[in-house]
Write an enzyme that holds these catalytic residues in place. Sequence first.
Site, PDB file in Angstrom:
ATOM      1  N   LYS A   1      56.505  21.706  32.741  1.00 33.42           N
ATOM      2  CA  LYS A   1      55.488  21.953  33.772  1.00 33.42           C
ATOM      3  C   LYS A   1      54.246  21.107  33.464  1.00 33.42           C
ATOM      4  O   LYS A   1      54.336  20.114  32.754  1.00 33.42           O
ATOM      5  CB  LYS A   1      55.186  23.448  33.843  1.00 33.42           C
ATOM      6  CG  LYS A   1      56.396  24.297  34.270  1.00 33.42           C
ATOM      7  CD  LYS A   1      56.827  23.985  35.681  1.00 33.42           C
ATOM      8  CE  LYS A   1      58.011  24.843  36.096  1.00 33.42           C
ATOM      9  NZ  LYS A   1      58.513  24.469  37.427  1.00 33.42           N
TER      10      LYS A   1
ATOM     11  N   ASP B   1      56.253  30.300  37.691  1.00 33.21           N
ATOM     12  CA  ASP B   1      54.867  29.923  37.362  1.00 33.21           C
ATOM     13  C   ASP B   1      54.067  31.095  36.806  1.00 33.21           C
ATOM     14  O   ASP B   1      52.891  30.934  36.451  1.00 33.21           O
ATOM     15  CB  ASP B   1      54.161  29.365  38.603  1.00 33.21           C
ATOM     16  CG  ASP B   1      54.789  28.066  39.068  1.00 33.21           C
ATOM     17  OD1 ASP B   1      55.481  27.411  38.270  1.00 33.21           O
ATOM     18  OD2 ASP B   1      54.600  27.718  40.255  1.00 33.21           O
TER      19      ASP B   1
ATOM     20  N   GLY C   1      52.971  18.179  40.689  1.00 34.28           N
ATOM     21  CA  GLY C   1      54.420  17.966  40.644  1.00 34.28           C
ATOM     22  C   GLY C   1      55.040  18.130  42.020  1.00 34.28           C
ATOM     23  O   GLY C   1      55.819  17.286  42.481  1.00 34.28           O
TER      24      GLY C   1
END
Length: 445
Positions: A356, A329, A102
């Site tokens: 995510k 994260d 990403g």
Amino acid sequence: MDASHAPAAPLSAAASGPLTGRVRPPGDKSVSHRSMIFGLLAVGETKIEGLLEGEDVLRTAQAARQLGAKVTRHGPGSWSVWGAGLGSLLQPVETLDFGNAGTGSRLMMGVVAGHPIVARFDGDASLRKRPMKRILDPLTLQGAQVLEQAEGGRLPLVLQGSAEPLPVEYKTPVASAQIKSAVLLCGLNSPGRTVVIEAEASRDHTEKMLAHFGAKVTSAPHGAHGRKITLEGRPELVARPVRVPADPSSAAFPLVAALITLGSDIVVEGVMTNPLRSGLLTTLGEMGADITLDNKREEGGEEVADVRARFSALKGVDVPAERAPSMIDEYPILAVAAAFAKGETRMRGLSELRVKESDRLAAIAAGLVANGVDCEIVGDDLIVRGGPVAGGGIVETHLDHRIAMSFLVMGLAAQQGVMVDDQTMIATSFPSFRPLMEGLGARFS
Ligand SMILES: O=C(O)C1=C[C@@H](OP(=O)(O)O)[C@@H](O)[C@H](O)C1
Ligand SMILES: C=C(OP(=O)(O)O)C(=O)O
């Protein structure tokens, strides 16, 4: 063959003895991506030490080559980038394939949007599901055009950049360093001033690196938790050396493993302690974790420390939503810590986890349930009720490295171990995960 196309390879973690020893995790992923991108945009040789040689970063290195940089590896973590220079990028001939990344794809969209070139972006099955509209919206305001895109603003897409991006003032709709960075990277080639306002501060590596490479950038507080970043366009970016500190998001795995595995005592060296990345350490501290920071120093413009973690009797806590950007994260591994803690942990405001590498909120809950842990999703909150963990489950990883590593860590302290259905994608962010953990005493097979 890259991880996204490799056949799935399951891995099991078994109940392990005390974890002991000293380790240094690989370089920070965010800083590694950015070192390649700034190397591409600066004139001269950018020397990088401690680069994360994970698949995500290698994709960004390859894209930098396709856009005109010369990128060379000298040895482990030691790389040089000879930049094409801001305003002088080449039109890529082939698709820019970002695999699972990403960050790489979104930041490079910002770079392309600020240059008069056309580029096609693509990625693996996970990246193709992730929302890109949040990046394309501001880049379009800045003058880029989206020539093709998959449904809902997804990859694969074709972006036409602008020779003269417009100066904008942009308020990010969610706390996201990727959106902020894409706008700033596009704004670099604007003749005017680009302003990004974020209601909640996200990681500031782009701002730090802009300043390090010679751009004029300021960051001021905005509201209770936010920031206003102002960048003067068309600076002369000068190649500068980059030293990449150890990734706190990777350090999180051995640290939590030590906290939940009886008798453990480990040190994780050189961990970046940037306050915008340190929410997990704060939360673990509140849970009663025996964690100490020693040898605090600066490395490559970031605060770092050696972090010692010892087995601890953890207790459940309430994690406020405003802490999410500084540990975004780390929720999968925090949920594992919470599963071993006494009482209830409520993690608030996790909507961003749904977009995510996988829908992490769903993947975490499914993995916990598969291993006998009592949990619940209420709105955007995750509630975990901890205690001894039975384990014995098989966890679906959905091409998500953090889900895979988190549940392998769970297996080290669960009564019957844990199996994950695939380990291949761990190489995107932490290729040395298995040997590093085994060096501490973890049992995988
Ligand atoms: O800018 C970055 O390097 C990153 C920003 C975060 O994403 P968002 O910007 O989507 O929050 C984070 O989840 C990602 O792993 C790395
Ligand atoms: C969300 C992550 O990365 P990216 O957005 O770069 O794929 C991550 O590493 O957990």
